[in-house]
Design an enzyme around this catalytic site. Structure first.
Site, mmCIF file in Angstrom:
data_model
loop_
_atom_site.group_PDB
_atom_site.id
_atom_site.type_symbol
_atom_site.label_atom_id
_atom_site.label_comp_id
_atom_site.label_asym_id
_atom_site.label_seq_id
_atom_site.Cartn_x
_atom_site.Cartn_y
_atom_site.Cartn_z
ATOM 1 N N TYR A 32 0.823 -1.207 0.000
ATOM 2 C CA TYR A 32 0.000 0.000 0.000
ATOM 3 C C TYR A 32 0.856 1.255 0.000
ATOM 4 C CZ TYR A 32 0.899 0.928 4.995
ATOM 5 O OH TYR A 32 1.493 1.232 6.194
ATOM 6 N N ARG A 51 8.374 3.646 -4.558
ATOM 7 C CA ARG A 51 8.317 2.710 -3.421
ATOM 8 C C ARG A 51 7.225 1.666 -3.639
ATOM 9 N NH1 ARG A 51 7.526 5.139 2.515
ATOM 10 N NH2 ARG A 51 5.423 5.482 1.721
ATOM 11 N N ARG A 99 -9.515 -18.999 -1.674
ATOM 12 C CA ARG A 99 -8.398 -18.966 -0.721
ATOM 13 C C ARG A 99 -7.470 -20.164 -0.884
ATOM 14 N NH1 ARG A 99 -6.602 -20.488 4.231
ATOM 15 N NH2 ARG A 99 -5.547 -18.891 5.450
ATOM 16 N N HIS A 101 -2.931 -20.669 -0.336
ATOM 17 C CA HIS A 101 -1.693 -19.936 -0.074
ATOM 18 C C HIS A 101 -0.898 -19.673 -1.350
ATOM 19 C CE1 HIS A 101 -2.703 -20.930 4.015
ATOM 20 N NE2 HIS A 101 -1.650 -20.288 4.487
ATOM 21 N N LYS A 145 6.410 -2.060 1.952
ATOM 22 C CA LYS A 145 5.219 -1.444 2.560
ATOM 23 C C LYS A 145 4.056 -2.433 2.447
ATOM 24 C CE LYS A 145 3.321 3.183 3.244
ATOM 25 N NZ LYS A 145 3.404 3.148 4.696
ATOM 26 N N GLU A 177 12.488 2.599 14.237
ATOM 27 C CA GLU A 177 11.565 3.649 13.775
ATOM 28 C C GLU A 177 10.311 3.594 14.622
ATOM 29 O OE1 GLU A 177 10.043 2.889 9.806
ATOM 30 O OE2 GLU A 177 10.028 0.733 10.157
ATOM 31 N N LEU A 201 11.056 1.130 7.278
ATOM 32 C CA LEU A 201 10.411 1.586 6.052
ATOM 33 C C LEU A 201 11.148 2.839 5.576
ATOM 34 C CD1 LEU A 201 7.874 1.045 4.211
ATOM 35 C CD2 LEU A 201 7.034 3.163 5.207
HETATM 36 N N1 PDD Z 1 2.966 5.023 7.572
HETATM 37 N N2 PDD Z 1 7.657 3.792 9.038
HETATM 38 C C1 PDD Z 1 6.519 3.072 9.054
HETATM 39 C C2 PDD Z 1 6.533 1.743 9.713
HETATM 40 C C3 PDD Z 1 5.361 3.593 8.448
HETATM 41 O O1 PDD Z 1 4.241 2.873 8.445
HETATM 42 C C4 PDD Z 1 5.396 4.883 7.860
HETATM 43 C C5 PDD Z 1 4.210 5.479 7.184
HETATM 44 C C6 PDD Z 1 6.610 5.598 7.880
HETATM 45 C C7 PDD Z 1 6.750 6.965 7.262
HETATM 46 O O2 PDD Z 1 6.683 6.884 5.856
HETATM 47 P P1 PDD Z 1 6.173 8.097 4.966
HETATM 48 O O3 PDD Z 1 7.004 9.261 5.317
HETATM 49 O O4 PDD Z 1 6.385 7.609 3.584
HETATM 50 O O5 PDD Z 1 4.712 8.329 5.302
HETATM 51 C C8 PDD Z 1 7.724 5.018 8.467
HETATM 52 C C9 PDD Z 1 1.791 5.419 6.838
HETATM 53 C C10 PDD Z 1 1.548 6.866 6.856
HETATM 54 C C11 PDD Z 1 0.617 4.566 7.237
HETATM 55 O O6 PDD Z 1 0.829 3.391 7.521
HETATM 56 O O7 PDD Z 1 -0.512 5.039 7.221
#
Ligand code: PDD
Length: 276
Positions: A32, A51, A99, A101, A145, A177, A201
């Site tokens: 996503y 990304r 469904r 895997h 992501k 993070e 991320l």
């Molecule tokens: N989350 N690290 C993680 C684990 C994240 O889920 C996110 C963003 C970030 C920051 O990434 P960015 O600057 O690209 O938004 C870092 C989004 C906003 C979410 O899950 O809704």
């Protein structure tokens, strides 16, 4: 108005449209992006697209569309919603199939919503956020992501339940993070953030922070740091699409620096606002 998109159709974002046999729903088998739109312009769209395609490649998911196609859908959706300031959430899954895997032989499923955004309140911005340190229980590929966010959700909820805005995660003694944000400290005028390995991320706002620091001549080191270094830091802050650049002034009930948003953080945020 909140609007949605699913596989070629523009819909109401609350319409019940997905069959139960959908792999995002059943397996979290997808990726996503979350993109903020300021004054009708998606912020750092190309970096988000890069990304998205890297994440989908990493899970061997063929999106079946080009970056140009996706951008055209996003622009159409924004226009139909009539919102100039909004958030676009998009997800791509391995599609709709009974469904199993193993990968199905079907097209990817693409869905999006667009909703007006709420900025972080001025009160929090002025005082700074509180965060809670928690173990990073995620897998090894946090740079993807992925829709699978269970450890992130559990950490965020645990932080929320003690009055903190974000969980800051610790793996092997080092801070990685936030549960949904990147994390930085400032010490003696230098910014430190965890390196862009597979354990974080690679945030788009994090890229903006790096660019702004470079422009302002502030040293930014992508270097791992520990909770003790955080507690001894002059400043700390979070970055994400939703939080933008947000000062952190308290960690597990201990003040950071003098307990107020720091000057480096505030300067970065002011520069950030000029870019949106
Ligand atoms: N989350 N690290 C993680 C684990 C994240 O889920 C996110 C963003 C970030 C920051 O990434 P960015 O600057 O690209 O938004 C870092 C989004 C906003 C979410 O899950 O809704």
């Amino acid at each position: 108005m909140a609007m949605g998109y699913l596989n070629g159709k523009f819909i109401n974002s609350s319409d019940p449209v997905l069959p139960i046999d959908e792999r995002g729903h059943q397996f979290g088998d997808g990726v996503y992006e979350f993109i903020r739109v300021y004054n009708g312009r998606p912020f750092m769209m190309h970096q988000h697209m890069e990304r998205l395609f890297k994440s989908s490649e990493a899970i061997r998911l063929n999106i079946g569309k080009t970056v140009k196609d996706i951008i055209a859908i996003v622009e159409d959706l924004i226009e139909r919603s009539g919102q100039a300031n909004c958030d676009v959430y998009m997800q791509v899954t391995r599609g709709i199939a009974p469904r199993d895997h193993l990968f199905p032989n079907v097209e990817a499923s693409i869905s999006m919503t667009v909703k007006p955004f709420k900025l972080i309140s001025d009160d929090i911005r002025k005082v700074g956020a509180t965060v809670k340190l928690l173990p990073d229980e995620r897998w090894q590929n946090c740079w993807i992501k992925s829709l699978n966010l269970l450890p992130n959700i559990l950490a965020k909820q645990a932080a929320f339940e003690v009055g903190a805005l974000e969980a800051v995660l610790v793996r092997d003694g080092f801070i990685t993070e936030g549960s949904s944000s990147n994390f930085f400290i400032v010490k003696n005028g230098e910014i430190l953030t965890a390196p862009a390995t597979n354990h974080i991320l690679h945030g788009i706002t994090r890229i903006a922070v790096k660019e702004i620091a470079m422009e302002l001549g502030i040293t930014l080191k992508e270097q791992a740091f520990t909770p003790d270094e955080l507690l001894a830091a002059d400043e700390a802050f979070l970055s994400s699409t939703g939080l933008e650049i947000l000062p952190v002034t308290e960690v597990d009930e201990q003040k950071i620096g003098n307990g107020c948003p720091g000057t480096v953080t505030v300067t970065l945020y002011e520069e950030f606002l000029k870019r949106i």
